[in-house]
Design an enzyme around this catalytic site. Structure first.
Site, mmCIF file in Angstrom:
data_model
loop_
_atom_site.group_PDB
_atom_site.id
_atom_site.type_symbol
_atom_site.label_atom_id
_atom_site.label_comp_id
_atom_site.label_asym_id
_atom_site.label_seq_id
_atom_site.Cartn_x
_atom_site.Cartn_y
_atom_site.Cartn_z
ATOM 1 C CG HIS A 272 -1.957 1.096 1.178
ATOM 2 N ND1 HIS A 272 -2.923 1.173 0.193
ATOM 3 C CD2 HIS A 272 -2.142 2.178 1.970
ATOM 4 C CE1 HIS A 272 -3.673 2.234 0.395
ATOM 5 N NE2 HIS A 272 -3.210 2.866 1.468
ATOM 6 C CB CYS A 273 3.965 2.148 1.411
ATOM 7 S SG CYS A 273 3.133 2.132 3.010
ATOM 8 C CB ILE A 274 6.840 1.140 -2.515
ATOM 9 C CG1 ILE A 274 7.464 0.932 -1.135
ATOM 10 C CG2 ILE A 274 7.924 1.595 -3.475
ATOM 11 C CD1 ILE A 274 8.512 -0.137 -1.097
ATOM 12 C CG ASP A 277 3.112 6.098 0.246
ATOM 13 O OD1 ASP A 277 1.885 5.972 0.076
ATOM 14 O OD2 ASP A 277 3.723 5.599 1.202
#
Length: 441
Positions: A272-274, A277
């Site tokens: 869910h981040c890299i 974001d």
């Protein structure tokens, strides 16, 4: 009011409320509970609440023991009743911040949760956003919603801070309590409260000057990873064309005790981040008319990796004199990283789509994700189940693509059973394979 809440926190007599009981909220609940604080979890998903109250795990890597203790504890409660937010002295908001189809921030979950909090607030509470987001979110979006919905004023009637989550699912060396907490706040009083709060449960607090600085810290951490992963993904393609094993190169380079940090290539980015974001910053940067060419280039390279895997699979099947159209393809690993059940933004889903577009019959194997749950982007795969791991099943596939190198996969058996293996993770390194069987991608 300030001193009253500060004293409560310092004496560990406060109640913590956590809105959003997923991969961030649930570990936070456990961390504060373990430090002796009463915790109330809030979620719109009745199933999560029921699982918590019954001790049934719904995030595999967090384990049954933790869920069982939370369910039995008198200091832990979970509910879908957000009117109970008034019972909490400090409220942590841990909700998703995905991208929309235009790769722009989708703040729906944050806005809805903030409105709900604003309608159930009381004076003297501390509200902290933990969701990864663009610089300026807390000041420009969160505080106005809280003030409008509650009729109260930030700094005067309640306090607001931002502290980005730093979870790494499945990492046994670093859990929530052991990862230093960056904290930015709206005013000195809020910063004092937020730091005192995390000091009761987290190994170290790292205060920064304001909310937007803290928001930028999290984006910077993940942009750093995205750019470096893009670099090794590009090197993989180049070195393979030269007949050089990129993993051997990286292992050797990693022995340098300074000036180098090893990153590992793969079939694309997941989690869910890299993958998400960096685009929060590229979107916000347009507001100040600043280009983000480096970040966008990294995104292009990482996004193209599943197509590179398709091309390598085509080469592998051509070697076996087979066409991809009409062939049976098995994707090994659906989770985005090894040894967790987190399949958010997994590149395996993109591989599924691309293989199916080319006419292949696609299945997957993953003991961590035995059945695909509904999601926004891949709702059409919901309900699909993992195949069994046995010789009769695996040997029927024309090609097996390793997309996630889980530790519970028997790679020796895979080498015995599969006729054609495309390895995107170097998982077969050290295992016996037959001539013409293994292809690296």
């Amino acid at each position: 009011m300030l001193q009253e809440l500060l004293t409560k926190i310092e004496n560990k007599e406060y109640t913590i409320g956590i809105a959003g009981l997923g991969y961030v909220g649930l570990p936070l609940m456990w961390t504060f509970h373990e430090r002796g604080m009463p915790v109330i979890g809030y979620d719109i998903d009745q199933n999560k609440v029921d699982c918590l109250n019954s001790g049934t795990p719904y995030i595999k890597h967090l384990g049954e023991e933790m869920m069982g203790k939370l369910a039995k504890s008198e200091r832990c409660d979970s509910t879908t009743d957000f009117s109970r937010l008034k019972e909490a002295d400090c409220i942590l908001m841990c909700v998703p911040t995905p991208l929309n189809h235009h790769r722009e921030p989708d703040m729906t979950y944050v806005e809805q949760t903030t409105r709900t909090v604003s309608q159930n607030m009381r004076k003297g509470q501390l509200v902290i956003l933990e969701s990864t987001t663009y610089p300026g979110t807390t000041e420009e979006l969160i505080i106005p919603i809280l003030e409008e919905g509650s009729g109260l004023s930030a700094e005067t009637d309640f306090y607001v801070a931002y502290s980005p989550e730093r979870e790494d699912p499945g990492n046994e060396n670093f859990n929530t309590a052991k990862i230093p907490k960056v904290v930015g706040a709206h005013g000195e009083d809020a910063l004092k409260l937020a730091c005192a709060l995390y000091d009761t449960a987290i190994v170290q607090t790292v205060p920064v000057s304001d909310c937007k600085t803290a928001e930028a810290v999290k984006l910077t951490e993940n942009i750093f990873r995205s750019v470096n992963i893009a670099m090794v993904n590009e090197l993989k393609v180049i070195y393979q064309a030269m007949g050089i094993d990129v993993h051997e190169v990286l292992d050797a380079a990693g022995t340098k005790p300074f000036g180098f940090m090893k990153f590992t290539p793969g079939p694309g980015l997941g989690g869910h981040c890299i993958p998400i974001d960096p685009f929060y910053l590229t979107w916000k940067a347009r507001e100040v008319e600043q280009p983000t060419r480096f970040i966008e280039l990294a995104g292009e390279i990482n996004t193209d990796m599943p197509r590179y895997v398709i091309r390598k699979t085509l080469e592998a099947m051509n070697h076996h004199k087979k066409a991809l159209n009409g062939s049976k393809v098995l994707l090994v690993g659906l989770a985005y990283k090894p040894n967790v059940d987190d399949d958010r933004e997994s590149p395996t889903y993109k591989l599924m789509e691309l293989f199916e577009e080319m006419g292949a019959e696609v299945s997957y194997y993953d003991s961590y994700v035995p059945k695909i749950k509904p999601s926004r982007e891949y709702a059409h795969y919901a309900g699909r189940e993992s195949v069994n791991w046995d010789k009769d099943t695996i040997s029927k596939f024309d090609a097996v693509v390793i997309s996630t190198n889980h530790g519970d996969i028997n790679y020796s058996e895979l080498g015995e059973w599969a006729s054609c293996i495309v390895d995107t993770r170097n998982a077969m390194n050290g295992y016996a394979t037959k001539e013409g069987q293994l292809f690296k991608a």
